[in-house]
Write a protein that holds these residues in place. Sequence first.
Motif, PDB file in Angstrom:
ATOM      1  N   UNK A 103      51.603  10.387   8.741  1.00 54.89           N
ATOM      2  CA  UNK A 103      52.851   9.964   9.384  1.00 54.89           C
ATOM      3  C   UNK A 103      52.963  10.560  10.794  1.00 54.89           C
ATOM      4  N   UNK A 104      52.013  10.235  11.676  1.00 52.52           N
ATOM      5  CA  UNK A 104      52.027  10.832  13.023  1.00 52.52           C
ATOM      6  C   UNK A 104      53.219  10.408  13.868  1.00 52.52           C
ATOM      7  N   UNK A 105      53.802   9.255  13.557  1.00 56.42           N
ATOM      8  CA  UNK A 105      54.967   8.821  14.336  1.00 56.42           C
ATOM      9  C   UNK A 105      56.188   9.676  14.028  1.00 56.42           C
ATOM     10  N   UNK A 158      39.562  15.054  16.526  1.00 54.52           N
ATOM     11  CA  UNK A 158      39.010  13.799  17.032  1.00 54.52           C
ATOM     12  C   UNK A 158      40.077  12.987  17.757  1.00 54.52           C
ATOM     13  N   UNK A 159      39.686  12.292  18.786  1.00 58.07           N
ATOM     14  CA  UNK A 159      40.626  11.441  19.505  1.00 58.07           C
ATOM     15  C   UNK A 159      41.185  10.349  18.615  1.00 58.07           C
ATOM     16  N   UNK A 160      40.455  10.001  17.567  1.00 58.06           N
ATOM     17  CA  UNK A 160      40.899   8.949  16.647  1.00 58.06           C
ATOM     18  C   UNK A 160      41.795   9.494  15.531  1.00 58.06           C
ATOM     19  N   UNK A 161      41.925  10.815  15.462  1.00 62.12           N
ATOM     20  CA  UNK A 161      42.743  11.423  14.424  1.00 62.12           C
ATOM     21  C   UNK A 161      44.222  11.407  14.759  1.00 62.12           C
ATOM     22  N   UNK A 162      45.032  11.984  13.842  1.00 60.63           N
ATOM     23  CA  UNK A 162      46.490  12.021  14.022  1.00 60.63           C
ATOM     24  C   UNK A 162      46.855  12.771  15.298  1.00 60.63           C
ATOM     25  N   UNK A 165      46.059  22.895   9.433  1.00 61.89           N
ATOM     26  CA  UNK A 165      46.166  21.545   9.976  1.00 61.89           C
ATOM     27  C   UNK A 165      46.198  21.585  11.498  1.00 61.89           C
ATOM     28  N   UNK A 166      45.542  20.621  12.102  1.00 62.52           N
ATOM     29  CA  UNK A 166      45.561  20.496  13.559  1.00 62.52           C
ATOM     30  C   UNK A 166      46.817  19.730  13.987  1.00 62.52           C
ATOM     31  N   UNK A 167      47.551  20.295  14.902  1.00 65.34           N
ATOM     32  CA  UNK A 167      48.707  19.590  15.457  1.00 65.34           C
ATOM     33  C   UNK A 167      48.215  18.381  16.246  1.00 65.34           C
ATOM     34  N   UNK A 168      47.233  18.584  17.103  1.00 61.67           N
ATOM     35  CA  UNK A 168      46.516  17.493  17.774  1.00 61.67           C
ATOM     36  C   UNK A 168      45.116  17.476  17.169  1.00 61.67           C
ATOM     37  N   UNK A 169      44.761  16.352  16.569  1.00 62.57           N
ATOM     38  CA  UNK A 169      43.524  16.249  15.795  1.00 62.57           C
ATOM     39  C   UNK A 169      42.291  16.641  16.608  1.00 62.57           C
TER      40      UNK A 169
END
Length: 258
Positions: A77-79, A43-47, A37-41
């Motif tokens: 649940x990115x928040x 894509x800019x539109x991803x989690x 899993x990517x911690x920072x997606x």
Amino acid sequence: MSISNPEIKKLYGLAAGRCSICKMDVFGNDVHIGEMAHIIAKSLKGARGNEVLSGGRNSYDNLILLCANHHTEVDQNPNFYTVEKLQSIKAEHEKIVASLFDTPKERDNDLSFLKIFMRFVPFTRLRYFVEHLPTSVKLELCSVGDMFEAHCKDNPHLYPLNDQNLQGYFDSFIRSYYDLWYVISGSTDVEGRQQSNFSQADERFYLHMERKHLPYEKIAELNDILNEKNSKFITAYMNLIDFIRGNYQEVDLNSYQQ
């Protein structure tokens, strides 16, 4: 650009091939269920995709090994699963994996403490013992303090625990137990005399609040105190269970020998 083989090997190796959250083996039953899993997606539109990234998006530093279920949960649940939280989860998981080999003696001592404690305390029944508070409580609850004190006297080299996270959870548990038991075994001042808060154990080994001998206002006060202390005890108890299950799977929580 895809994730390079060196990055994949480093991620799986340092995580010991287990989900960083639930510790599940990502190669269970010969089926690969692990996901990088990517911690920072990507894509800019991803989690978390709009967070600042210092390295490459497919680098080891921006990846965390998860099972399929937790990968979905993390991205939905990115928040809750912020960049900082995921980095902390990853670092803590890898620290635990490394500790298995870096400090075997210290971990062995912690395992010995837990296994002895579970053998002499009916640990999995503690919630049952307090389920009728503030009205009544099982006498067996006192085994927690009795066995802990005996354990520390017999094995002073095992406590405090070496794993600071385990020590924190266990300390919270044992402190909350003493806070609760202090009220149960204590007394209340009634017009200059000390009245026990709870009776002697009956034939079913239940202690009952002395409602016949305590004024209404004292009973109400005791109810509030006991509910608060019991809630904190159960929370600390469940947190300890979750931590042991996730990080000390060698420990049988239900190994009590009466």
